[in-house]
Design a protein around this motif. Structure first.
Motif, PDB file in Angstrom:
ATOM      1  N   TYR A 148      24.024 -13.806  31.003  1.00 39.42           N
ATOM      2  CA  TYR A 148      23.963 -12.347  31.107  1.00 39.42           C
ATOM      3  C   TYR A 148      24.408 -11.886  32.491  1.00 39.42           C
ATOM      4  O   TYR A 148      23.900 -10.903  33.030  1.00 39.42           O
ATOM      5  CB  TYR A 148      22.540 -11.871  30.835  1.00 39.42           C
ATOM      6  CG  TYR A 148      22.108 -12.073  29.398  1.00 39.42           C
ATOM      7  CD1 TYR A 148      22.451 -11.177  28.409  1.00 39.42           C
ATOM      8  CD2 TYR A 148      21.353 -13.194  29.033  1.00 39.42           C
ATOM      9  CE1 TYR A 148      22.064 -11.360  27.093  1.00 39.42           C
ATOM     10  CE2 TYR A 148      20.964 -13.400  27.727  1.00 39.42           C
ATOM     11  CZ  TYR A 148      21.313 -12.480  26.758  1.00 39.42           C
ATOM     12  OH  TYR A 148      20.941 -12.668  25.450  1.00 39.42           O
ATOM     13  N   ALA A 149      25.421 -12.572  33.073  1.00 37.45           N
ATOM     14  CA  ALA A 149      25.902 -12.220  34.407  1.00 37.45           C
ATOM     15  C   ALA A 149      26.556 -10.849  34.435  1.00 37.45           C
ATOM     16  O   ALA A 149      26.598 -10.191  35.482  1.00 37.45           O
ATOM     17  CB  ALA A 149      26.881 -13.271  34.910  1.00 37.45           C
ATOM     18  N   MET A 150      27.108 -10.380  33.294  1.00 32.87           N
ATOM     19  CA  MET A 150      27.751  -9.075  33.237  1.00 32.87           C
ATOM     20  C   MET A 150      27.025  -8.141  32.282  1.00 32.87           C
ATOM     21  O   MET A 150      27.650  -7.270  31.664  1.00 32.87           O
ATOM     22  CB  MET A 150      29.223  -9.208  32.832  1.00 32.87           C
ATOM     23  CG  MET A 150      30.102  -9.842  33.874  1.00 32.87           C
ATOM     24  SD  MET A 150      31.845  -9.729  33.467  1.00 32.87           S
ATOM     25  CE  MET A 150      32.591 -10.528  34.871  1.00 32.87           C
ATOM     26  N   GLN A 151      25.738  -8.300  32.189  1.00 38.39           N
ATOM     27  CA  GLN A 151      24.976  -7.410  31.324  1.00 38.39           C
ATOM     28  C   GLN A 151      25.027  -5.986  31.864  1.00 38.39           C
ATOM     29  O   GLN A 151      24.754  -5.727  33.025  1.00 38.39           O
ATOM     30  CB  GLN A 151      23.521  -7.874  31.232  1.00 38.39           C
ATOM     31  CG  GLN A 151      22.699  -7.129  30.201  1.00 38.39           C
ATOM     32  CD  GLN A 151      21.291  -7.705  30.085  1.00 38.39           C
ATOM     33  OE1 GLN A 151      20.824  -8.405  30.976  1.00 38.39           O
ATOM     34  NE2 GLN A 151      20.622  -7.428  28.989  1.00 38.39           N
ATOM     35  N   GLY A 152      25.396  -5.037  31.009  1.00 44.77           N
ATOM     36  CA  GLY A 152      25.531  -3.639  31.410  1.00 44.77           C
ATOM     37  C   GLY A 152      26.893  -3.284  31.963  1.00 44.77           C
ATOM     38  O   GLY A 152      27.143  -2.114  32.265  1.00 44.77           O
ATOM     39  N   VAL A 153      27.798  -4.247  32.090  1.00 46.11           N
ATOM     40  CA  VAL A 153      29.136  -3.994  32.623  1.00 46.11           C
ATOM     41  C   VAL A 153      30.045  -3.519  31.490  1.00 46.11           C
ATOM     42  O   VAL A 153      30.112  -4.133  30.433  1.00 46.11           O
ATOM     43  CB  VAL A 153      29.716  -5.257  33.279  1.00 46.11           C
ATOM     44  CG1 VAL A 153      31.166  -5.046  33.664  1.00 46.11           C
ATOM     45  CG2 VAL A 153      28.890  -5.650  34.489  1.00 46.11           C
ATOM     46  N   VAL A 154      30.737  -2.405  31.733  1.00 48.40           N
ATOM     47  CA  VAL A 154      31.728  -1.877  30.783  1.00 48.40           C
ATOM     48  C   VAL A 154      33.058  -1.826  31.528  1.00 48.40           C
ATOM     49  O   VAL A 154      33.200  -1.094  32.506  1.00 48.40           O
ATOM     50  CB  VAL A 154      31.341  -0.482  30.267  1.00 48.40           C
ATOM     51  CG1 VAL A 154      32.396   0.026  29.287  1.00 48.40           C
ATOM     52  CG2 VAL A 154      29.972  -0.515  29.604  1.00 48.40           C
ATOM     53  N   THR A 155      34.017  -2.624  31.096  1.00 45.90           N
ATOM     54  CA  THR A 155      35.270  -2.774  31.823  1.00 45.90           C
ATOM     55  C   THR A 155      36.434  -2.194  31.033  1.00 45.90           C
ATOM     56  O   THR A 155      36.352  -1.954  29.832  1.00 45.90           O
ATOM     57  CB  THR A 155      35.556  -4.258  32.107  1.00 45.90           C
ATOM     58  OG1 THR A 155      35.726  -4.949  30.858  1.00 45.90           O
ATOM     59  CG2 THR A 155      34.418  -4.887  32.877  1.00 45.90           C
ATOM     60  N   SER A 156      37.516  -1.981  31.774  1.00 45.40           N
ATOM     61  CA  SER A 156      38.791  -1.568  31.178  1.00 45.40           C
ATOM     62  C   SER A 156      39.897  -2.228  31.977  1.00 45.40           C
ATOM     63  O   SER A 156      39.691  -2.601  33.146  1.00 45.40           O
ATOM     64  CB  SER A 156      38.927  -0.048  31.206  1.00 45.40           C
ATOM     65  OG  SER A 156      40.119   0.350  30.549  1.00 45.40           O
ATOM     66  N   PHE A 157      41.063  -2.376  31.360  1.00 42.35           N
ATOM     67  CA  PHE A 157      42.188  -3.070  31.992  1.00 42.35           C
ATOM     68  C   PHE A 157      43.347  -2.104  32.180  1.00 42.35           C
ATOM     69  O   PHE A 157      43.523  -1.160  31.408  1.00 42.35           O
ATOM     70  CB  PHE A 157      42.656  -4.258  31.140  1.00 42.35           C
ATOM     71  CG  PHE A 157      41.622  -5.330  30.959  1.00 42.35           C
ATOM     72  CD1 PHE A 157      41.471  -6.327  31.890  1.00 42.35           C
ATOM     73  CD2 PHE A 157      40.789  -5.333  29.854  1.00 42.35           C
ATOM     74  CE1 PHE A 157      40.521  -7.317  31.731  1.00 42.35           C
ATOM     75  CE2 PHE A 157      39.843  -6.311  29.670  1.00 42.35           C
ATOM     76  CZ  PHE A 157      39.705  -7.308  30.617  1.00 42.35           C
ATOM     77  N   THR A 158      44.142  -2.382  33.223  1.00 40.90           N
ATOM     78  CA  THR A 158      45.397  -1.666  33.419  1.00 40.90           C
ATOM     79  C   THR A 158      46.343  -2.537  34.233  1.00 40.90           C
ATOM     80  O   THR A 158      45.908  -3.259  35.140  1.00 40.90           O
ATOM     81  CB  THR A 158      45.179  -0.326  34.142  1.00 40.90           C
ATOM     82  OG1 THR A 158      46.422   0.363  34.240  1.00 40.90           O
ATOM     83  CG2 THR A 158      44.627  -0.512  35.536  1.00 40.90           C
ATOM     84  N   GLY A 159      47.615  -2.480  33.865  1.00 41.06           N
ATOM     85  CA  GLY A 159      48.639  -3.186  34.631  1.00 41.06           C
ATOM     86  C   GLY A 159      48.724  -4.667  34.376  1.00 41.06           C
ATOM     87  O   GLY A 159      49.492  -5.359  35.051  1.00 41.06           O
ATOM     88  N   LYS A 196      32.730   7.867  30.771  1.00 41.24           N
ATOM     89  CA  LYS A 196      31.616   7.946  31.703  1.00 41.24           C
ATOM     90  C   LYS A 196      30.765   6.688  31.718  1.00 41.24           C
ATOM     91  O   LYS A 196      29.981   6.482  32.649  1.00 41.24           O
ATOM     92  CB  LYS A 196      30.745   9.150  31.363  1.00 41.24           C
ATOM     93  CG  LYS A 196      30.115   9.094  29.983  1.00 41.24           C
ATOM     94  CD  LYS A 196      29.293  10.340  29.710  1.00 41.24           C
ATOM     95  CE  LYS A 196      28.624  10.280  28.322  1.00 41.24           C
ATOM     96  NZ  LYS A 196      27.824  11.492  28.056  1.00 41.24           N
ATOM     97  N   ARG A 197      30.899   5.827  30.708  1.00 36.88           N
ATOM     98  CA  ARG A 197      30.123   4.595  30.668  1.00 36.88           C
ATOM     99  C   ARG A 197      30.832   3.443  31.387  1.00 36.88           C
ATOM    100  O   ARG A 197      30.226   2.410  31.640  1.00 36.88           O
ATOM    101  CB  ARG A 197      29.849   4.192  29.220  1.00 36.88           C
ATOM    102  CG  ARG A 197      28.962   5.160  28.442  1.00 36.88           C
ATOM    103  CD  ARG A 197      28.736   4.651  27.032  1.00 36.88           C
ATOM    104  NE  ARG A 197      28.173   3.300  27.053  1.00 36.88           N
ATOM    105  CZ  ARG A 197      28.191   2.477  25.999  1.00 36.88           C
ATOM    106  NH1 ARG A 197      28.755   2.871  24.859  1.00 36.88           N
ATOM    107  NH2 ARG A 197      27.652   1.280  26.091  1.00 36.88           N
ATOM    108  N   THR A 198      32.112   3.604  31.706  1.00 37.09           N
ATOM    109  CA  THR A 198      32.877   2.527  32.331  1.00 37.09           C
ATOM    110  C   THR A 198      32.357   2.268  33.745  1.00 37.09           C
ATOM    111  O   THR A 198      32.107   3.196  34.522  1.00 37.09           O
ATOM    112  CB  THR A 198      34.364   2.888  32.388  1.00 37.09           C
ATOM    113  OG1 THR A 198      34.810   3.253  31.081  1.00 37.09           O
ATOM    114  CG2 THR A 198      35.188   1.715  32.897  1.00 37.09           C
TER     115      THR A 198
END
Length: 909
Positions: A167-178, A205-207
């Motif tokens: 659970y190292a990224m629990q709560g993390v919301v990511t997006s990619f570009t490029g 707003k969640r990112t």
């Protein structure tokens, strides 16, 4: 269920399907209870609502719920051999099965009574054919860290539909570009999901994080605007490398910091038209912020940054898609992390001024051309327009100083931020003269012209103070209120601008008085009263600023060097018209220069004020007031520097008395001496004599031997010898047969004479001994300072004034004795031997010769002397650990002291 505040809470009943009669009876009972409490007609509606709620509760609770399927935990491979993982699995109260592959439980077997089961597979790694098979079968897969984490927090497992390794990224919301490579993108998606993170295509707003490998683009701009974390793909891979760390959190600042995307990553930038020094500085800043430098003909050059102040034509890079931008874009990009290229196009900048019909309204940078004579004519016209006495044949010294650039030492320059105000004032005065409605005489007097010098320069000065306050201080204060966007913290802002506000207030008040005087000008105006009325405010405002200006400048340089965003902030403001291309340091030095400038201006006005004018006496008094203010500033600065020097002296001397630092004491001078007597440290020792207003501190430089090698970073450079109060100094003695020797006669319990030889070549003995005498007289309130200074020969004082730096046998023997002690201790198992052991250990042959030629009685005598005196012989280490009793004073051993005659008393002096 709703209820009235007048009625007790209705009873809650549980309903179970299967016994309909019982349930109906309970419902009727509840209905009767509700109706009995709601007696008024207005409360019947609430009763109906209450009954409806009861009915809904009955309907909901009467639904038959299926029993949850039986569950089990299967530890696969190495996960079953880890005791911590096994212990965590048993903590859930489920059946725990250990299997090498876990394939036998894919169909739900292993649960008794043939019930349908759900198996949680715990795999040691999320790679290989076994993981792919279980994942394709939509099985619930966990990693050992995820199982331990759930057991530690006592939460339910299996809430995620995807495989969870930790659970190292629990709560993390990511997006990619490029990121263009599909394989890389797919791999990162899998790793983020395995660490409990979430991925969204679009930002919302969640990112929480944007993952990209170069700056720029709509998503990047959105992320910078809303302060989202912008990281490189390496952030995901580095977090996966820490996957087996139980409490690891990928969102921690200390971990994320090294993976944040730098502002110029992925960009190749060319700088065009800058001076060599500025060009190299911008290249260095570019490289520090992740960018790459490119030449103008580089086909991969993405941006061309142009110095708009010196460049009049648009450069043509080899890459036609390169953005050609003003220098502001570069600094705004560093300060804010992003700047839209469309707002800083150099072509638009040129087009704006190309369509301006009046060249006088163009910026000064565009007035420069390749025509040398044209530039000279423009420069002359600007100077004549900018000076209040442009039409006059003769200008005062201050007016000529006004034509100097801001880089000179004079403060009042015509290129100051508020230069146009003086021109407007002159135009208004001229218009009033033409209209004939002003009391200003038709022909301007020299007194009026010099008053206009004072008025214009004061207006310029207040304009600069306004610029410092509004453009720098207030803006930094606003940013400091938001921790995410602060450039400097509040303490750093205070250390730079803390003493600035009082100066701004007093000069605003003076400018208002000058404006009123200009509006109602007549030859008898009392210009001097303006200074006299503000004398007390000037005395209070200027000393703190001037005294701590150097400290403020050091703090400004440190912040400029350590904080790239603050450096960019300074560069951005420097290019604004309000600053006139002057740095904050250049602007902040103006208050230091203003009072001398006012003194010159008042002197010019006084020269052209007749003696019969009532303002003549007031101007003389104003000049005295200004000089008094400057004298107070200098005296206060001297006291401040003296106190700061006192702290430095105290911090550099080991064993220095704490009472040396006192508010009633000030530092006067320092002198390097050699001791000629043997009462303090020893003849020939190099000492430092610090003279204070009421005392003398004597210390010596510490040797660079064993002591300083222990902790060179924290070792103090000097060691305390003696603190002498000037009250105890009876006479200062000038030893006349030496050009460097002098003495101090002290009256304690008995008279002591300390003789010294000055080694500092810059110190004259005659001047120094007079200073000592004067200071003693001032401290003891005596008027006969000349009687304190006596003149005697070395023969009368029984002082040996021979050069102690040539070859003193006593120093050689003393050094040998100390070295022998230290070497003996270095090879001793007991680092702090007692006196008896130390005395016995020092009965050895002299290092300077053999004892074979000595008689037995001589050998025994030498051994006896060494053993007796070594008990009291103390080196630098011993003095630190022992008290200041007479028995612990540093006395050279008798065996190595040269033979001296006993000195007679000095009563005859």
């Amino acid at each position: 269920m709703l209820h009235s505040p007048l009625m007790p809470t209705p009873r809650r009943f549980s309903f179970v399907k299967g016994d309909t009669n019982t349930d109906c009876k309970k419902l009727v009972t509840v209905r009767r209870e509700a109706l009995s409490y709601f007696t008024y007609e207005k409360q019947l509606k609430q009763a109906k609502v209450c009954l409806c709620q009861v009915y809904e509760d009955f309907t909901e609770l009467s639904i038959t719920r299926e029993e949850p399927p039986a569950t089990q935990i299967c530890l696969v491979g190495d996960a079953g051999r880890d005791m911590e993982t096994l212990q965590a699995a048993h903590s859930f109260g489920m059946p725990v099965i250990i299997s090498e592959t876990g394939m036998e439980f894919i169909d739900g077997s292993g649960i008794p009574d043939g019930a349908k089961s759900r198996t949680f597979f715990v795999l040691p790694d999320f790679e290989g054919s076994l993981y792919e098979t279980l994942n394709s079968q939509k099985q619930c897969i966990l990693g050992p860290p995820a199982l331990k984490h759930a057991a530690q927090l006592k939460i339910t497992i299996g809430q995620n539909t995807r495989p969870i390794y930790n659970y190292a990224m629990q709560g993390v919301v990511t997006s990619f570009t490029g990121i263009r490579k599909r394989e890389e993108l797919t791999k990162m998606v899998h790793l983020i999901h395995s660490m409990g993170g979430c991925i969204k295509k679009d930002l919302n707003k969640r990112t929480t994080h944007l993952i990209c490998n170069q700056s720029g683009g709509e998503k990047y701009e959105y992320a910078k605007t809303f302060r989202l974390g912008i990281v490189r793909p390496a952030w995901v891979y580095a977090a996966w490398d820490e996957r087996n760390t139980l409490d690891f959190d990928a969102t921690k600042e200390n971990f994320t910091k090294s993976h944040k995307l730098k502002p110029f990553e992925g960009h190749k930038i060319c700088f065009f038209g800058f001076p060599a020094e500025d060009h190299q500085h911008m290249v260095d800043v570019l490289l520090e912020n992740g960018g790459m430098y490119a030449e103008l003909d580089d086909p991969e050059c993405s941006h061309v940054v142009v110095d708009e102040h010196t460049t009049t034509t648009k450069p043509e890079p080899n890459n036609k898609s390169s953005h050609i931008l003003k220098s502001d874009w570069f600094w705004y990009y560093i300060k804010d992390g992003y700047a839209n290229e469309r707002d800083y196009l150099f072509g638009d900048y040129l087009d704006t001024f190309a369509n301006t019909p009046n060249t006088a309204d163009r910026p000064e940078s565009l007035l420069f051309s390749n025509n040398k004579r044209k530039r000279k004519r423009i420069s002359q016209r600007l100077q004549l327009e900018g000076t209040p006495l442009g039409s006059s044949k003769r200008r005062s010294s201050v007016s000529e100083a006004g034509l100097l650039s801001g880089s000179n030492s004079f403060f009042d320059c015509t290129t100051s931020p508020d230069k146009s105000l003086g021109d407007k004032l002159l135009m208004q005065a001229g218009e009033a003269e033409v209209g004939g409605e002003s009391s200003t005489p038709a022909k301007k007097s020299m007194r009026f012209n010099h008053f206009m010098d004072f008025f214009t320069t004061e207006s310029n000065y207040v304009g600069i103070l306004d610029t410092i306050l509004n453009l720098f201080k207030n803006k930094l204060d606003e940013l400091a209120e938001t921790e995410d966007d602060e450039l400097l913290n509040k303490s750093e802002i205070k250390s730079i601008f803390g003493n600035f506000q009082p100066i701004h207030e007093v000069h605003q008040s003076m400018l208002e008085k000058l404006r009123d005087m200009h509006s109602n000008w007549h030859e008898d105006c009392l210009i001097g009263d303006i200074i006299i009325q503000h004398q007390d405010q000037l005395v209070k405002a200027y000393p703190p600023y001037v005294n701590f200006f150097e400290k403020m400048k050091e703090q400004l340089h440190r912040c400029d060097r350590e904080y790239p965003r603050f450096h960019a902030f300074l560069k951005i403001n420097q290019m604004k018209p309000e600053c006139g291309r002057q740095s904050l340091e250049d602007l902040m030095i103006r208050p230091v220069q203003r009072l001398p400038s006012i003194s010159l201006l008042l002197n010019d006005i006084l020269k052209h004020t007749t003696g019969s004018n009532v303002d003549h006496a007031r101007l003389e008094e104003a000049l005295k007031a200004i000089k008094q203010v400057m004298l107070h500033i200098n005296e206060d600065k001297r006291r401040t520097e003296s106190r700061m020097a006192m702290f430095d002296i105290f911090n550099d001397i080991e064993g220095c008395p704490a009472h040396l630092v006192s508010s009633n004491r000030s530092f006067i001078s320092k002198c390097e001496v050699n001791e000629l007597s043997d009462s303090l440290s020893g003849r020939g020792d190099s000492l430092l004599l610090f003279l204070f207003s009421d005392s003398i501190e004597l210390c010596k430089r510490k040797s660079r031997g064993f002591n300083t090698a222990k902790s060179p970073s924290t070792a103090k450079t000097h060691k305390h010898i003696k603190f002498i109060s000037l009250n105890t100094v009876q006479f200062v003695i000038d030893i006349t047969d030496s050009s460097r020797a002098f003495g101090l006669l002290l009256r304690d319990e008995k008279e002591n004479l300390y003789a010294f030889s000055i080694t500092d070549e810059e110190t004259e003995k005659s001047v120094y001994v007079k200073k000592l005498s004067m200071q003693i007289a001032a401290h003891t309130c005596r008027t006969d300072a000349s009687n304190i200074l006596l003149c005697h020969t070395s023969k009368e004082l029984q002082v040996d004034i021979s050069d102690t730096n040539v070859s003193t046998l006593s120093k050689a023997f003393k050094l040998a004795a100390r070295t022998r002690l230290k070497v003996g201790r270095a090879f001793s198992f007991n680092k702090t031997p007692n006196k008896l052991k130390r005395a016995v250990s020092t009965i050895m042959t002299s290092p300077f010769g053999s004892n074979n030629s000595l008689t037995p009685a001589s050998q025994l005598s030498q051994m006896r002397l060494a053993s007796c005196t070594n008990i009291n012989e103390v080196d630098d280490d011993d003095e630190d650990m022992r008290s200041n009793s007479p028995s612990t004073q540093s006395v050279p051993p008798l065996s190595v002291q040269p033979t001296r005659k006993n000195k007679p008393g000095i009563d005859r002096i």
